[in-house]
Design a protein around this motif. Structure first.
Motif, PDB file in Angstrom:
ATOM      1  N   PHE A 142      85.214  17.599  89.844  1.00  0.00           N
ATOM      2  CA  PHE A 142      85.933  19.209  89.648  1.00  0.00           C
ATOM      3  C   PHE A 142      85.211  19.480  89.036  1.00  0.00           C
ATOM      4  N   PHE A 143      85.163  21.146  89.484  1.00  0.00           N
ATOM      5  CA  PHE A 143      83.879  22.260  88.676  1.00  0.00           C
ATOM      6  C   PHE A 143      84.561  23.453  88.270  1.00  0.00           C
ATOM      7  N   GLU A 144      84.673  23.954  87.206  1.00  0.00           N
ATOM      8  CA  GLU A 144      84.659  25.337  87.255  1.00  0.00           C
ATOM      9  C   GLU A 144      83.940  26.334  87.914  1.00  0.00           C
ATOM     10  N   ARG A 145      82.955  25.825  88.343  1.00  0.00           N
ATOM     11  CA  ARG A 145      81.914  27.625  88.855  1.00  0.00           C
ATOM     12  C   ARG A 145      81.504  28.236  87.737  1.00  0.00           C
ATOM     13  N   GLY A 146      80.770  27.664  86.464  1.00  0.00           N
ATOM     14  CA  GLY A 146      79.817  27.719  85.884  1.00  0.00           C
ATOM     15  C   GLY A 146      78.914  29.208  86.568  1.00  0.00           C
ATOM     16  N   ASP A 147      78.660  28.924  87.706  1.00  0.00           N
ATOM     17  CA  ASP A 147      76.929  30.407  88.571  1.00  0.00           C
ATOM     18  C   ASP A 147      77.946  30.758  89.660  1.00  0.00           C
ATOM     19  N   SER A 148      79.195  31.276  88.874  1.00  0.00           N
ATOM     20  CA  SER A 148      79.831  32.389  89.756  1.00  0.00           C
ATOM     21  C   SER A 148      78.993  33.527  90.581  1.00  0.00           C
ATOM     22  N   ARG A 149      77.761  33.979  90.255  1.00  0.00           N
ATOM     23  CA  ARG A 149      77.280  33.970  91.236  1.00  0.00           C
ATOM     24  C   ARG A 149      76.875  33.357  92.660  1.00  0.00           C
ATOM     25  N   MET A 150      76.980  32.407  92.753  1.00  0.00           N
ATOM     26  CA  MET A 150      76.869  31.261  93.888  1.00  0.00           C
ATOM     27  C   MET A 150      78.479  31.666  94.709  1.00  0.00           C
ATOM     28  N   ASP A 151      77.976  32.111  95.860  1.00  0.00           N
ATOM     29  CA  ASP A 151      79.674  31.728  96.598  1.00  0.00           C
ATOM     30  C   ASP A 151      79.490  30.766  97.563  1.00  0.00           C
ATOM     31  N   PHE A 152      80.675  30.447  98.312  1.00  0.00           N
ATOM     32  CA  PHE A 152      80.813  29.328  98.632  1.00  0.00           C
ATOM     33  C   PHE A 152      80.264  29.010  99.440  1.00  0.00           C
ATOM     34  N   ALA A 153      79.977  29.817 100.705  1.00  0.00           N
ATOM     35  CA  ALA A 153      78.789  29.205 102.040  1.00  0.00           C
ATOM     36  C   ALA A 153      77.383  29.260 101.015  1.00  0.00           C
ATOM     37  N   ALA A 154      76.394  29.328  99.685  1.00  0.00           N
ATOM     38  CA  ALA A 154      75.706  29.282  98.988  1.00  0.00           C
ATOM     39  C   ALA A 154      76.106  27.624  98.787  1.00  0.00           C
ATOM     40  N   VAL A 155      77.142  27.821  98.242  1.00  0.00           N
ATOM     41  CA  VAL A 155      77.059  26.368  97.417  1.00  0.00           C
ATOM     42  C   VAL A 155      77.224  25.058  98.757  1.00  0.00           C
ATOM     43  N   PRO A 171      77.426   7.553  84.888  1.00  0.00           N
ATOM     44  CA  PRO A 171      77.714   8.942  84.845  1.00  0.00           C
ATOM     45  C   PRO A 171      78.061  10.041  85.365  1.00  0.00           C
ATOM     46  N   ILE A 172      79.348   9.722  86.153  1.00  0.00           N
ATOM     47  CA  ILE A 172      80.459  10.477  85.617  1.00  0.00           C
ATOM     48  C   ILE A 172      80.012  12.235  85.691  1.00  0.00           C
ATOM     49  N   PHE A 173      79.490  12.584  84.565  1.00  0.00           N
ATOM     50  CA  PHE A 173      79.378  13.758  84.034  1.00  0.00           C
ATOM     51  C   PHE A 173      77.952  14.320  83.990  1.00  0.00           C
ATOM     52  N   GLU A 174      77.206  13.918  84.194  1.00  0.00           N
ATOM     53  CA  GLU A 174      75.541  13.519  84.324  1.00  0.00           C
ATOM     54  C   GLU A 174      76.126  14.728  85.991  1.00  0.00           C
ATOM     55  N   PHE A 230      75.854  24.216  89.795  1.00  0.00           N
ATOM     56  CA  PHE A 230      76.985  25.291  89.426  1.00  0.00           C
ATOM     57  C   PHE A 230      78.383  24.278  88.350  1.00  0.00           C
ATOM     58  N   GLY A 231      77.345  23.268  87.417  1.00  0.00           N
ATOM     59  CA  GLY A 231      77.689  23.191  85.504  1.00  0.00           C
ATOM     60  C   GLY A 231      78.468  21.864  86.078  1.00  0.00           C
ATOM     61  N   ARG A 232      78.214  21.232  84.983  1.00  0.00           N
ATOM     62  CA  ARG A 232      79.012  19.338  84.842  1.00  0.00           C
ATOM     63  C   ARG A 232      80.912  19.801  84.951  1.00  0.00           C
ATOM     64  N   PRO A 233      81.258  18.713  85.434  1.00  0.00           N
ATOM     65  CA  PRO A 233      82.441  18.472  86.225  1.00  0.00           C
ATOM     66  C   PRO A 233      83.460  18.234  84.963  1.00  0.00           C
ATOM     67  N   VAL A 234      84.450  19.002  85.563  1.00  0.00           N
ATOM     68  CA  VAL A 234      85.558  18.915  84.427  1.00  0.00           C
ATOM     69  C   VAL A 234      86.424  17.957  84.408  1.00  0.00           C
ATOM     70  N   GLY A 235      86.701  17.223  85.490  1.00  0.00           N
ATOM     71  CA  GLY A 235      87.751  16.167  86.022  1.00  0.00           C
ATOM     72  C   GLY A 235      86.977  15.319  86.762  1.00  0.00           C
ATOM     73  N   VAL A 236      87.629  14.023  86.847  1.00  0.00           N
ATOM     74  CA  VAL A 236      87.146  12.951  88.062  1.00  0.00           C
ATOM     75  C   VAL A 236      88.472  12.613  87.990  1.00  0.00           C
ATOM     76  N   THR A 237      88.097  11.955  90.061  1.00  0.00           N
ATOM     77  CA  THR A 237      90.086  11.191  90.164  1.00  0.00           C
ATOM     78  C   THR A 237      89.678   9.956  91.104  1.00  0.00           C
ATOM     79  N   PHE A 238      90.994   9.696  91.573  1.00  0.00           N
ATOM     80  CA  PHE A 238      90.334   8.481  92.514  1.00  0.00           C
ATOM     81  C   PHE A 238      91.605   8.433  93.806  1.00  0.00           C
TER      82      PHE A 238
END
Length: 439
Positions: free
Chosen positions: A50-63, A387-390, A395-403
């Motif tokens: 899960f990511f909070e999108r640190g780079d909000s300038r990048m729209d979803f299509a570009a991601v 190395p999950i949070f690497e 668009f930023g480091r993950p803020v969470g992980v699940t399975f």
């Protein structure tokens, strides 16, 4: 609770590797090893970041475009993920990956009005399962048309993003999976300028072992406890997520300095799991109890490099009396037997061969792993070293992980590094009656 129907699949397509790995045509057949055969009937594994999108300038299509392009290139090195699993009718011939026909993975885009904060601590749930939708419940024997890797990127209503993968456990273990994700992230973050990783694929071949060696290795078998069988009916399970901070671990080490952080956290949660089962009336103090540990064989086998791709894990199981764990000095007793179990796991080749034979028997006959009382046998999986949070995709480091919830089993512990870097997260799965007693 977030509703499943709130995830809307936008599109799904096949993604092929960008090019051949070298001037020579890559192999069209990958023979798997006993390490992979151990996972013959294990279900597809799901991991969601899960990511909070640190780079909000990048729209979803570009991601999505950047993720897709970088995925195509990293698959050049991880080409077996693009093949299809073949199960020989003669199980003694093992498994192999066919890359002679369609070589692709499945890539999906989705969206949801849900917000990341709706997911709390990112515990596994049916909603999170829908963040990497396979479209079926794949089971052994594997459909040769089924992709070995599914990827889904989902846009949240808050602007956040999840990136989920579901992968064949016959193709790779957790070490390989996070190596793949980290390599993909580096390629995406560098916008295609990072070099492709060097990967050693299925090169390991086990030695021939004497009957006495096989018998000795059989006593170390613990991995089979974590393998789903065909006919098992799961009881009602619950999950709770806890945090073992550096401060908590250091407090344990104050009087138990000879043990590693991993051994101490495992010992602490083994005792707490057993205590909850006793409180719930499933166990009594006269019972034996067991703890199964998965061990990475990279570095334990000289011919196996750190870059080895595939499965390379074996297991060991240790035993103690419940009264020894819950009485005075219990955490020291637990840590000591765990330490001795790991230190004593020397013949990893033999251990894998024995487990492989056991799993083949399960596959043939649908036999069941011998039953234990709830809480009597605890299994720990995943690793705080992954190395999950690497995995920063640009668009930023993950803020969470699940399975995935399909991986939940009674008396199972899941260890992940903490998102804030302070220690590790421990997810406990138990029968709900015992989980209510867990402290």
């Amino acid at each position: 609770m977030v509703q499943l129907e709130s995830v809307q699949l936008l599109c799904s397509r096949s993604i092929q590797p960008a090019a051949a790995a070298s001037d020579i045509d890559p192999p069209t057949r990958y023979e798997l090893t006993p390490f992979d055969g151990v996972m013959r009937i294990a279900l597809y594994q799901k991991r969601i970041l899960f990511f909070e999108r640190g780079d909000s300038r990048m729209d979803f299509a570009a991601v999505v475009a950047a993720l897709e392009e970088s995925l195509r290139w990293v698959l050049v090195s991880f080409r077996p993920l693009c093949g299809r699993m073949v199960v020989d009718q003669d199980l003694s011939s093992g498994l192999w990956i066919d890359c002679s026909g369609e070589t692709s993975v499945q890539f999906a885009e989705a969206q949801t009005a849900a917000r990341l904060e709706d997911l709390g601590d990112f515990e596994p749930s049916e909603f999170c399962d829908s963040l990497v939708e396979i479209g079926c419940s794949p089971k052994y024997p594997w459909d040769p048309k089924l992709p070995l890797l599914f990827v889904q990127v989902t846009r949240f209503g808050c602007g956040g993003i999840s990136l989920g993968i579901a992968f064949s456990h016959q193709t790779m273990d957790g070490v390989s999976a996070w190596n793949f994700m980290k390599s993909w992230a580096e390629r995406a973050r560098s916008r295609g300028t990072s070099p492709l990783p060097r990967v050693s694929c299925y090169a390991y071949k086990p030695p021939e072992l004497l009957e006495q060696q096989l018998e000795e290795a059989a006593r170390m078998v613990g991995l089979a406890l974590g393998i789903a069988t065909k006919n098992t009916i799961k009881p009602k399970l619950g999950v709770k997520k806890f945090k073992a901070t550096r401060e908590v671990i250091q407090a344990l080490k104050t009087s138990l300095s000879s043990f590693s952080s991993f051994e101490l956290v495992c010992a602490d949660y083994w005792r707490r799991t057993v205590a909850a089962a006793v409180q719930a009336g499933f166990l009594d103090n006269a019972d034996d109890c067991y703890f199964a540990i998965l061990v990475n064989c990279r570095g334990r086998i000289a011919s196996m490099p750190d870059s080895y791709f595939g499965n390379a894990i074996t297991g060991t199981r240790v035993r103690a009396k419940i009264c020894e764990l819950l009485g005075g000095g219990g955490i020291c007793n637990a840590a000591q037997v765990i330490h001795e179990g790991i230190a004593g796991l020397r013949d990893v080749e033999g251990s894998v061969l024995v487990i492989n034979k056991f799993v083949e028997e399960l596959a043939r006959n649908g036999a069941e792993i011998p039953a234990h009382k709830p809480g009597q046998s605890v299994l720990v999986v995943s690793s705080p070293r992954h190395p999950i949070f690497e995995c920063d995709f640009g668009f930023g480091r993950p803020v969470g992980v699940t399975f995935g919830t399909n991986d939940l089993d009674d008396s199972k512990l899941y260890l992940f590094p903490a998102a804030d870097g302070n220690g590790m997260d421990v997810t406990v799965c138990m029968r709900v009656e015992a989980l209510d007693k867990f402290v």
